[in-house]
Design a protein around this motif. Sequence first.
Motif, PDB file in Angstrom:
ATOM      1  N   GLY A 232       6.449   6.997  -2.993  1.00 29.26           N
ATOM      2  CA  GLY A 232       6.257   7.665  -4.280  1.00 29.26           C
ATOM      3  C   GLY A 232       7.373   8.646  -4.579  1.00 29.26           C
ATOM      4  N   ILE A 233       7.942   8.553  -5.767  1.00 32.12           N
ATOM      5  CA  ILE A 233       9.086   9.387  -6.124  1.00 32.12           C
ATOM      6  C   ILE A 233       8.738  10.869  -6.151  1.00 32.12           C
ATOM      7  N   GLU A 234       7.564  11.220  -6.677  1.00 32.33           N
ATOM      8  CA  GLU A 234       7.189  12.634  -6.753  1.00 32.33           C
ATOM      9  C   GLU A 234       6.935  13.204  -5.357  1.00 32.33           C
ATOM     10  N   SER A 235       6.271  12.412  -4.503  1.00 35.41           N
ATOM     11  CA  SER A 235       5.995  12.876  -3.141  1.00 35.41           C
ATOM     12  C   SER A 235       7.287  13.063  -2.354  1.00 35.41           C
ATOM     13  N   LEU A 236       8.229  12.134  -2.522  1.00 31.82           N
ATOM     14  CA  LEU A 236       9.506  12.270  -1.831  1.00 31.82           C
ATOM     15  C   LEU A 236      10.255  13.502  -2.302  1.00 31.82           C
ATOM     16  N   LYS A 237      10.261  13.717  -3.600  1.00 30.09           N
ATOM     17  CA  LYS A 237      10.972  14.872  -4.146  1.00 30.09           C
ATOM     18  C   LYS A 237      10.377  16.177  -3.626  1.00 30.09           C
TER      19      LYS A 237
ATOM     20  N   LEU B 212       0.840  -1.195   0.000  1.00 29.07           N
ATOM     21  CA  LEU B 212       0.000   0.000   0.000  1.00 29.07           C
ATOM     22  C   LEU B 212       0.876   1.245   0.000  1.00 29.07           C
ATOM     23  N   PRO B 213       0.519   2.270  -0.790  1.00 26.76           N
ATOM     24  CA  PRO B 213       1.297   3.517  -0.770  1.00 26.76           C
ATOM     25  C   PRO B 213       1.089   4.271   0.536  1.00 26.76           C
ATOM     26  N   THR B 214       2.094   5.019   0.938  1.00 23.63           N
ATOM     27  CA  THR B 214       2.023   5.830   2.149  1.00 23.63           C
ATOM     28  C   THR B 214       2.031   7.297   1.762  1.00 23.63           C
ATOM     29  N   ASP B 215       1.058   8.040   2.265  1.00 21.50           N
ATOM     30  CA  ASP B 215       0.950   9.466   1.959  1.00 21.50           C
ATOM     31  C   ASP B 215       1.887  10.246   2.866  1.00 21.50           C
ATOM     32  N   ILE B 216       2.992  10.693   2.312  1.00 21.52           N
ATOM     33  CA  ILE B 216       4.033  11.353   3.095  1.00 21.52           C
ATOM     34  C   ILE B 216       3.664  12.793   3.464  1.00 21.52           C
ATOM     35  N   THR B 217       2.555  13.297   2.884  1.00 19.96           N
ATOM     36  CA  THR B 217       2.140  14.672   3.184  1.00 19.96           C
ATOM     37  C   THR B 217       1.311  14.750   4.462  1.00 19.96           C
ATOM     38  N   LEU B 218       0.843  13.613   4.982  1.00 20.95           N
ATOM     39  CA  LEU B 218      -0.004  13.617   6.181  1.00 20.95           C
ATOM     40  C   LEU B 218       0.840  13.691   7.447  1.00 20.95           C
ATOM     41  N   PRO B 219       0.269  14.237   8.542  1.00 23.08           N
ATOM     42  CA  PRO B 219       1.008  14.272   9.812  1.00 23.08           C
ATOM     43  C   PRO B 219       1.395  12.874  10.271  1.00 23.08           C
ATOM     44  N   VAL B 220       2.557  12.780  10.917  1.00 27.48           N
ATOM     45  CA  VAL B 220       3.058  11.491  11.368  1.00 27.48           C
ATOM     46  C   VAL B 220       3.784  11.674  12.699  1.00 27.48           C
ATOM     47  N   ALA B 221       3.641  10.689  13.580  1.00 23.93           N
ATOM     48  CA  ALA B 221       4.373  10.706  14.847  1.00 23.93           C
ATOM     49  C   ALA B 221       5.775  10.156  14.629  1.00 23.93           C
ATOM     50  N   ALA B 222       6.652  10.426  15.575  1.00 25.31           N
ATOM     51  CA  ALA B 222       8.035   9.950  15.491  1.00 25.31           C
ATOM     52  C   ALA B 222       8.340   9.028  16.656  1.00 25.31           C
ATOM     53  N   TYR B 223       9.025   7.922  16.374  1.00 23.66           N
ATOM     54  CA  TYR B 223       9.570   7.055  17.408  1.00 23.66           C
ATOM     55  C   TYR B 223      10.960   7.573  17.751  1.00 23.66           C
TER      56      TYR B 223
ATOM     57  N   THR C 270       6.216   7.103  21.039  1.00 21.68           N
ATOM     58  CA  THR C 270       6.130   8.085  19.948  1.00 21.68           C
ATOM     59  C   THR C 270       6.049   9.482  20.531  1.00 21.68           C
ATOM     60  N   ILE C 271       6.395  10.459  19.705  1.00 21.54           N
ATOM     61  CA  ILE C 271       6.187  11.865  20.068  1.00 21.54           C
ATOM     62  C   ILE C 271       5.566  12.582  18.884  1.00 21.54           C
ATOM     63  N   GLN C 272       4.956  13.701  19.172  1.00 21.31           N
ATOM     64  CA  GLN C 272       4.398  14.549  18.139  1.00 21.31           C
ATOM     65  C   GLN C 272       4.616  15.985  18.569  1.00 21.31           C
ATOM     66  N   SER C 273       4.709  16.880  17.624  1.00 24.19           N
ATOM     67  CA  SER C 273       4.880  18.292  17.943  1.00 24.19           C
ATOM     68  C   SER C 273       3.550  18.882  18.386  1.00 24.19           C
ATOM     69  N   SER C 274       3.616  20.073  18.986  1.00 22.85           N
ATOM     70  CA  SER C 274       2.374  20.740  19.413  1.00 22.85           C
ATOM     71  C   SER C 274       1.475  21.017  18.212  1.00 22.85           C
ATOM     72  N   THR C 275       2.084  21.288  17.058  1.00 25.30           N
ATOM     73  CA  THR C 275       1.356  21.377  15.791  1.00 25.30           C
ATOM     74  C   THR C 275       1.719  20.144  14.980  1.00 25.30           C
ATOM     75  N   PRO C 276       0.736  19.363  14.515  1.00 29.75           N
ATOM     76  CA  PRO C 276       1.053  18.123  13.800  1.00 29.75           C
ATOM     77  C   PRO C 276       2.017  18.338  12.635  1.00 29.75           C
ATOM     78  N   PHE C 277       3.032  17.485  12.564  1.00 33.70           N
ATOM     79  CA  PHE C 277       4.062  17.569  11.536  1.00 33.70           C
ATOM     80  C   PHE C 277       3.920  16.422  10.537  1.00 33.70           C
ATOM     81  N   ASN C 278       4.135  16.729   9.250  1.00 35.44           N
ATOM     82  CA  ASN C 278       4.407  15.652   8.304  1.00 35.44           C
ATOM     83  C   ASN C 278       5.927  15.497   8.223  1.00 35.44           C
ATOM     84  N   PHE C 279       6.405  14.579   7.380  1.00 36.02           N
ATOM     85  CA  PHE C 279       7.848  14.311   7.377  1.00 36.02           C
ATOM     86  C   PHE C 279       8.661  15.537   6.984  1.00 36.02           C
ATOM     87  N   SER C 280       8.184  16.297   6.016  1.00 35.51           N
ATOM     88  CA  SER C 280       8.906  17.499   5.594  1.00 35.51           C
ATOM     89  C   SER C 280       9.034  18.485   6.749  1.00 35.51           C
TER      90      SER C 280
END
Length: 324
Positions: free
Chosen positions: A141-146, A85-96, A103-113
């Motif tokens: 996805g190559i375009e999403s990563l770029k 399944l593809p993963t949407d890298i633009t969505l907020p994500v928690a960090a291990y 996991t942790i998350q910022s006070s404002t949800p962060f995506n990977f960028s």
Amino acid sequence: MKPTFPLFRLPENVVVHVLESMDIGELFIISLVSSKTKNLVSSLGLEANYVNISISRSIRSSVRLGRNYLMLDFYKDSNDQNELLPTDITLPVAAYVGYKIPTIQSSTPFNFSNWLNHIKTVFCCNQPPKFHFAPGWETFGIESLKEAIGSVKKLVLETSLTNDSSRKLLKHFNSPSELFLERNPFEDACQTQQILIQNFEFIGFNDPFSLDDMLLINSKMVESYHKISQTQFNRFVKHWIRGSNPRLQYMSLLIDMGDFVNGEVYLKGIRCMEMSEDAKTEIREKYDLTTYVDMIQIRRKDGTTAAIGSLEDDVLYVHFIVLH
């Protein structure tokens, strides 16, 4: 009303003093609390030695600050159900964060960028991150990563990648200043040479390459871990003396010790000059070479000098260093 973290009731100069005694993980977590804490941590002027981003079926960010490390993992659970399944890298994500906190998350949800930009800001990353790609990266996805990471200045393509996968990454991230190819993805020699003639600051190349390939290299720093013959190295040095590879500053090579059965020929016909021990020590320190590396000096027709350092083991380790 939420309780206030007691640390921030103290005067700012005291807060800064306390922060300076914390490790990199604690500082990073505190930097996520608010804009104020982010600015406080940033104000310490801590400069990361390097940032490595490994992209496979998940993404790992490794940050080194002096002797301290911070490892953040993203998307670890994204493909547990179906790794295709593809993963949407633009969505907020928690960090291990390592093994300390699930996991942790910022006070404002962060995506990977957002996470990447936060790391660069908090730890004053003056050097661009090094991106390692391994099988599974396609899920993002190559375009999403770029779009998420922008241009890549330091690119590592691992040996386990398919040729098609490596070629796709080279096509989309086509302007790195440093490139490490653990395996040559091109069957056509002309395509390989198109890579070698680019003016990288650094290129690492692990597959076999010919004398013609060596003479086409237009990078400043070169590393190869595939053994070559004495004759190939000898001919390369003689071409360099006549004027080839004008941008080259440093090259690390291996010479097959089995090639020494009939004697030593890798410096045959090359006029070599002795070097002082002080000069050798200075070069060893600059290029982080062991004290067991011995050196001789050669001179190019235009007057430029180079040192050839060698260390004999199962192979002959050779360092070709242009001097200024």
